[in-house]
Design an enzyme around this catalytic site. Structure first.
Site, mmCIF file in Angstrom:
data_model
loop_
_atom_site.group_PDB
_atom_site.id
_atom_site.type_symbol
_atom_site.label_atom_id
_atom_site.label_comp_id
_atom_site.label_asym_id
_atom_site.label_seq_id
_atom_site.Cartn_x
_atom_site.Cartn_y
_atom_site.Cartn_z
ATOM 1 N N HIS A 1 -5.355 4.813 6.599
ATOM 2 C CA HIS A 1 -4.700 5.693 5.627
ATOM 3 C C HIS A 1 -3.224 5.884 5.949
ATOM 4 O O HIS A 1 -2.626 6.898 5.574
ATOM 5 C CB HIS A 1 -5.403 7.048 5.525
ATOM 6 N N GLU B 1 1.047 5.652 0.258
ATOM 7 C CA GLU B 1 0.437 6.961 0.484
ATOM 8 C C GLU B 1 1.156 7.954 -0.420
ATOM 9 O O GLU B 1 2.386 7.877 -0.575
ATOM 10 C CB GLU B 1 0.554 7.378 1.956
ATOM 11 N N ASP C 1 -2.716 -0.167 6.269
ATOM 12 C CA ASP C 1 -3.590 -0.527 5.150
ATOM 13 C C ASP C 1 -3.114 -1.811 4.471
ATOM 14 O O ASP C 1 -3.930 -2.609 3.996
ATOM 15 C CB ASP C 1 -3.641 0.610 4.129
ATOM 16 N N ASP D 1 0.866 -1.182 0.000
ATOM 17 C CA ASP D 1 0.000 0.000 0.000
ATOM 18 C C ASP D 1 0.899 1.226 0.000
ATOM 19 O O ASP D 1 1.962 1.235 0.633
ATOM 20 C CB ASP D 1 -0.918 0.029 1.218
#
Length: 605
Positions: A199, A57, A204, A55
């Site tokens: 998040h 960001e 995540d 994952d």
């Protein structure tokens, strides 16, 4: 990968590429009756497959523009977590406030973090992608797109692993009646995952790993136990699909267009293929999973093939049939006549208006646009560069006190109250017309300068709005200028090699007038004369616009610009403006950005 360059095989006979007994188109369904295979045919058990769940960001949604701020990954095998990886990343771009609000990642946190050229190799080393390793992500195109873009930007080789998208797999395995949506948080709650998404990348990734564990449990209940079976997993064909397989029996093995029709002869769906028989057969197998197309197959009573000599002819015929018949199950190209255009009106004080029709009225047109919002964005970019009036009412004769707030802001010369003469106003209108049809640099300079000012003031959201307006204008200007250039050519003949043959096309005012395939041994001069003599007579379009829908002319432009194409005959010059929008292609943010054109195969779709 087999000798034909295709890594797919017959699902019933996995050792036989393109099995003659069970030919596939796309991916063939699994056999309805389970068959016990030999031990060397069982494939890689899911329990022995290593899944690297990742994952990211980021500072925004677009790879190449936005940067990575955090990478989190979990390596899983047989439902057990083997190792974890997590690091903040310095994106070398400002972290927008809304990203900090959403993720909790601030500018101060990433300033001291390693840059992506350090973090990315560390992640790839952790992942250790091999033949039995699969990259997993929720909405995989997003994460894979950023990873590929980062590799390309820093000269790192992308290992091209197999990719599994838990979002798409969940949509197939978890019905809407069971969950409200297929967001990661919703699925984590549905499967009772202890790690909930926050998040933050590692949290995540842990939640995605838990969702993957739940999805694999559902797969096993359906008899899917190996990675190879998961790759080929599809919903079973409906009874209506199986019952209409005979409709493909008389379809020829040739390129062309096919039309699904109902009992009354009305067209339901129009498509094209380089092999009509193979493509039509695929509609009656499990490889066809689109609900609306499965519904269409249940209504179809016949399939009408239209054999074409060339691939470009098939594409053009498809576009024309869809526009003419408007089949209800085609989503694209059904109503080209309803596409919006941006018009600079032909009146004493011209204004910019979004219209649905191009007329031969002396006005200047830009488009067509994919939608009204894009047309309005392009209009806003032009309004920023030129002080044109925005009112739609009559402004002659001038009336004292009629000026709006734009006049006080210096964005309009107030011709409505006589503060600006027609000659003074015409200067701005003519400049806008030149930007729409030729040199776009005045718009680029004005909007770019404003974007830079907003960025210096840290007003990034406003800067992004103006950037998108400029992109919408440039995209439409580039499209219009390309269409006009070909539409202004009365007659053009080109040829392109296809294997041992040659494809020839006659294009007149942007419309395909004739097409043919010249076989080896043919007399090229005689073939060319016959093709030109039998070509359609095409009158000029409105102004210099093509005498065809924009989609058809763009199809011809792609063909003409393909490698190996040679011009045989051309009347007049075929040119685009020197200062046109093509030179600013790097500022055009298309829906299909360059990084997205090379996306990996996302499995289970």
């Amino acid at each position: 990968m087999n000798a034909l360059g295709d890594d797919r095989v017959c699902a019933k006979h996995p050792r036989v590429p393109r099995c003659p007994e069970h030919p596939y188109a796309g991916v063939v369904a699994q056999p309805r009756h389970p068959v016990q295979g030999a031990f060397d045919e069982l494939g890689t058990p899911l329990a022995a497959t290593t899944f690297v769940v990742v994952d990211l960001e980021t500072t925004g949604p677009r790879p190449g523009e936005a940067g990575i701020t955090e990478i989190g990954a979990v390596r899983v095998r047989d439902g057990r977590v083997l190792d974890e990886f997590g690091t903040l990343v310095n994106p070398r771009t400002p972290v927008p406030p809304f990203v900090t609000l959403l993720t909790g990642i601030s500018q101060a946190m990433v300033d001291s973090a390693p840059p992506v050229e350090t973090a990315l190799p560390a992640f790839l080393e952790f992942a250790g992608f091999g033949p039995d390793t699969v990259l997993v992500a929720h909405n995989a195109p997003f994460d894979v797109g950023f990873l590929k873009a980062a590799c390309a930007a820093h000269g790192t080789r992308w290992p091209s692993p197999a990719v599994l998208d838990t979002l798409r797999l969940a949509r197939r395995l978890v019905a809407r009646g069971e969950v409200a949506n297929h967001k990661l948080g919703t699925l984590a709650g549905f499967f009772g995952v202890a790690d909930r998404p926050t998040h933050r990348a590692l949290d995540d990734a842990r939640a995605t790993a838990g969702v993957l564990r739940g999805l694999i449990g559902r797969l096993r209940s359906r008899g899917v136990d190996t990675w190879e079976e998961l790759r080929a997993f599809r919903s079973a064909p409906t009874p209506a699909q199986r019952g209409r397989r005979h409709l493909a029996d008389s379809i020829p093995d040739a390129p062309g267009v096919y039309v699904f029709e109902d009992a009354s002869g009305a067209s339901l769906y129009v498509g094209k293929s380089v092999n009509l028989r193979t493509r039509v057969r695929s509609y009656f197998t499990a490889s066809e999973t689109r609900p609306r197309i499965r519904e269409m197959v249940g209504l179809a009573e016949r399939v009408t093939p239209i054999v074409c000599d060339t691939a470009v002819e098939a594409e053009v015929r498809e576009l024309r049939l869809i526009a003419e018949r408007k089949p209800p199950y085609n989503r694209r190209s059904r109503n080209p006549e309803r596409a919006p255009w941006l018009k600079l009106t032909a009146e004493t004080f011209p204004r910019l208006a979004v219209v649905r029709e191009v007329r031969d009225d002396g006005a200047c047109y830009l488009g067509p646009f994919p939608g009204t919002r894009a047309a309005e964005s392009a209009r806003d970019a032009l309004h920023h560069a030129f002080p044109l009036r925005r009112c739609s009412h009559r402004i002659t004769p001038p009336r004292r006190g009629a000026a709006c707030a734009l006049a006080g802001m210096g964005r309009c010369g107030a011709p409505c109250e006589g503060a600006q003469s027609p000659a003074e106003y015409t200067v701005h209108a003519a400049a806008a017309a030149r930007a729409m049809t030729g040199d776009v640099s005045s718009v680029v300079e004005a909007v770019s300068a404003h974007v830079a000012t907003l960025a210096r003031e840290l007003r990034y959201e406003e800067a992004a709005v103006h950037r998108d307006r400029l992109s919408a204008f440039l995209g439409a200007a580039a499209r219009t200028q390309r269409l006009r250039a070909l539409g202004a050519v009365p007659h053009l003949v080109a040829a392109r090699p296809v294997g041992d043959d040659w494809e020839l096309c006659v294009v007149r005012h942007g419309r395909l007038a004739a097409s043919g395939r010249m076989r080896p041994g043919s007399d090229p001069r005689a073939f060319l004369r016959a093709l030109v003599a039998t070509a359609e007579t095409v009158p000029a379009g409105t102004g210099s616009l093509p005498r065809a829908d924009a989609a058809e002319t763009e199809c011809l432009l792609r063909w003409l610009e393909s490698p190996g194409t040679r011009l045989l005959e051309v009347e007049r010059d075929w040119v685009c403006p020197v200062g046109g929008a093509e030179r600013y292609r790097h500022l055009i943010h298309r829906h299909a950005t360059p990084w997205a054109q090379n996306q990996p195969e996302i499995l289970t779709d």
